[in-house]
Design an enzyme around this catalytic site. Sequence first.
Site: not given
Length: 186
Positions: A20, A64, A66, A91, A112
């Site tokens: 990620h 982060y 999201n 990714d 997300n």
Amino acid sequence: MKYLIIGLGNIGPEYELTRHNIGFLTLDKLAEDQHATFEHLKLANKTEFKHKGRTIHLIKPTTYMNLSGKAVNYWMQELKVNKSNILVVTDDLALPYGNLRLRVKGSHAGHNGLRDIDAMTGGNDYARLKFGVGNDFHPGQQADYVLSNFTKDQFIDLPLKIEKACHMILSFCTQGAQRTMNEYND
């Protein structure tokens, strides 16, 4: 001309080498190649450099994954960068490991980070460089997969794949999306 390149990932050492975080890893390599140093600023670690008459801003959101859209929207407005000059490095589970694909727009496909960027910037009309991480996971294990490290075999050629991604970023900024797609897309 100004460009804003966003590498998606999660902050913290536990995420550093996960699938990620390929956006962070790619921007780290590009910054290193350009002798640029990231500094912690509002909502992101940021650096910039000049390349062939362009000013290229790199950000790694500290919100982060999201909530990446908050950082992207802030820096897009702060730097006054047109959406057509934005590139998100992310990714992609739908691509085989190591395949690289530039797209000028597209759906978030369940990602997300991209979903939040779409929501915070008013649509999906921005370029994205998708870095294939494969899909070698059991149903329902997607989150565990992207938050796990690359395999030993993948680590062997990961630097070459990241280097190609860096070339694609510079090409996007200097030659445009279409020529970059024609030359580099897997």
